[in-house]
Design a protein around this motif. Structure first.
Motif, PDB file in Angstrom:
ATOM      1  N   UNK A 126      20.613   6.989  17.811  1.00  0.00           N
ATOM      2  CA  UNK A 126      21.728   6.832  18.743  1.00  0.00           C
ATOM      3  C   UNK A 126      23.054   6.991  18.000  1.00  0.00           C
ATOM      4  N   UNK A 127      23.175   6.345  16.843  1.00  0.00           N
ATOM      5  CA  UNK A 127      24.394   6.440  16.045  1.00  0.00           C
ATOM      6  C   UNK A 127      24.689   7.892  15.679  1.00  0.00           C
ATOM      7  N   UNK A 128      23.668   8.611  15.241  1.00  0.00           N
ATOM      8  CA  UNK A 128      23.871  10.001  14.840  1.00  0.00           C
ATOM      9  C   UNK A 128      24.342  10.862  16.011  1.00  0.00           C
ATOM     10  N   UNK A 129      23.757  10.651  17.187  1.00  0.00           N
ATOM     11  CA  UNK A 129      24.183  11.411  18.371  1.00  0.00           C
ATOM     12  C   UNK A 129      25.614  11.043  18.765  1.00  0.00           C
ATOM     13  N   UNK A 130      25.960   9.775  18.661  1.00  0.00           N
ATOM     14  CA  UNK A 130      27.317   9.352  18.991  1.00  0.00           C
ATOM     15  C   UNK A 130      28.325   9.912  17.978  1.00  0.00           C
ATOM     16  N   UNK A 131      27.950   9.967  16.712  1.00  0.00           N
ATOM     17  CA  UNK A 131      28.838  10.549  15.701  1.00  0.00           C
ATOM     18  C   UNK A 131      29.131  12.012  16.060  1.00  0.00           C
ATOM     19  N   UNK A 132      28.123  12.721  16.513  1.00  0.00           N
ATOM     20  CA  UNK A 132      28.312  14.110  16.925  1.00  0.00           C
ATOM     21  C   UNK A 132      29.303  14.198  18.082  1.00  0.00           C
ATOM     22  N   UNK A 133      29.194  13.277  19.036  1.00  0.00           N
ATOM     23  CA  UNK A 133      30.115  13.264  20.171  1.00  0.00           C
ATOM     24  C   UNK A 133      31.541  12.940  19.727  1.00  0.00           C
ATOM     25  N   UNK A 134      31.690  11.972  18.829  1.00  0.00           N
ATOM     26  CA  UNK A 134      33.020  11.635  18.328  1.00  0.00           C
ATOM     27  C   UNK A 134      33.633  12.827  17.583  1.00  0.00           C
ATOM     28  N   UNK A 135      32.833  13.521  16.784  1.00  0.00           N
ATOM     29  CA  UNK A 135      33.328  14.699  16.070  1.00  0.00           C
ATOM     30  C   UNK A 135      33.783  15.783  17.045  1.00  0.00           C
ATOM     31  N   UNK A 136      32.983  16.013  18.082  1.00  0.00           N
ATOM     32  CA  UNK A 136      33.339  17.029  19.078  1.00  0.00           C
ATOM     33  C   UNK A 136      34.634  16.658  19.794  1.00  0.00           C
ATOM     34  N   UNK A 137      34.782  15.396  20.160  1.00  0.00           N
ATOM     35  CA  UNK A 137      36.001  14.952  20.844  1.00  0.00           C
ATOM     36  C   UNK A 137      37.212  15.082  19.931  1.00  0.00           C
ATOM     37  N   UNK A 138      37.061  14.730  18.664  1.00  0.00           N
ATOM     38  CA  UNK A 138      38.176  14.830  17.713  1.00  0.00           C
ATOM     39  C   UNK A 138      38.603  16.283  17.545  1.00  0.00           C
ATOM     40  N   UNK A 139      37.647  17.187  17.444  1.00  0.00           N
ATOM     41  CA  UNK A 139      37.955  18.609  17.319  1.00  0.00           C
ATOM     42  C   UNK A 139      38.680  19.114  18.559  1.00  0.00           C
ATOM     43  N   UNK A 140      38.232  18.681  19.716  1.00  0.00           N
ATOM     44  CA  UNK A 140      38.871  19.074  20.968  1.00  0.00           C
ATOM     45  C   UNK A 140      40.324  18.586  21.022  1.00  0.00           C
ATOM     46  N   UNK A 141      40.568  17.371  20.559  1.00  0.00           N
ATOM     47  CA  UNK A 141      41.933  16.847  20.570  1.00  0.00           C
ATOM     48  C   UNK A 141      42.843  17.654  19.636  1.00  0.00           C
ATOM     49  N   UNK A 142      42.333  18.034  18.476  1.00  0.00           N
ATOM     50  CA  UNK A 142      43.121  18.874  17.562  1.00  0.00           C
ATOM     51  C   UNK A 142      43.433  20.223  18.192  1.00  0.00           C
ATOM     52  N   UNK A 143      42.444  20.823  18.823  1.00  0.00           N
ATOM     53  CA  UNK A 143      42.641  22.128  19.460  1.00  0.00           C
ATOM     54  C   UNK A 143      43.642  22.043  20.606  1.00  0.00           C
ATOM     55  N   UNK A 144      43.543  20.989  21.403  1.00  0.00           N
ATOM     56  CA  UNK A 144      44.454  20.808  22.527  1.00  0.00           C
ATOM     57  C   UNK A 144      45.887  20.604  22.034  1.00  0.00           C
TER      58      UNK A 144
END
Length: 114
Positions: free
Chosen positions: A66-84
């Protein structure tokens, strides 16, 4: 000309969005899963089946997954915020360039700006 957005506001919003990147990264670091002693204890199967993991090991493995999947989601969200944030800054730059080009090419013939 009436405009619904201005470059300064867009850059302000870009900064706020980019700050979310840091919040996502900080939140990711706080999600560590099971560390140290197993909080579920040393639970064994009633019949002590050799070679099978303890139920508590299954729980720990599930939490780590669960932690590993959530880390992936946090990374994706962080990347999206930088791009935006970057897209907003580019849009603000384009607005400024458009305004500057328009100001250079406007000719007032009736003297109303004097």
């Amino acid at each position: 000309m009436k405009r619904h957005s201005d470059p300064d506001s867009m850059e302000h919003v870009a900064g706020r969005v980019e700050a979310l990147h840091d919040h996502f990264k900080e939140s990711k670091e706080k999600m560590v899963g099971v560390t140290g002693q197993n909080p579920f204890g040393d639970i064994r199967h009633p019949d002590e089946r050799p070679g099978e993991p303890h139920p508590s090991e299954h729980a720990v493995n599930a939490l780590h997954g669960f932690r590993d999947r959530m880390h992936t989601q946090f990374d994706a969200a962080a990347t999206l915020m930088n791009s935006t944030g970057g897209a907003l800054r580019e849009a603000a730059r384009a607005l400024r360039e458009t305004d500057a080009a328009a100001a250079d090419s406007v000719t007032v013939k009736d003297g109303s700006l004097d």
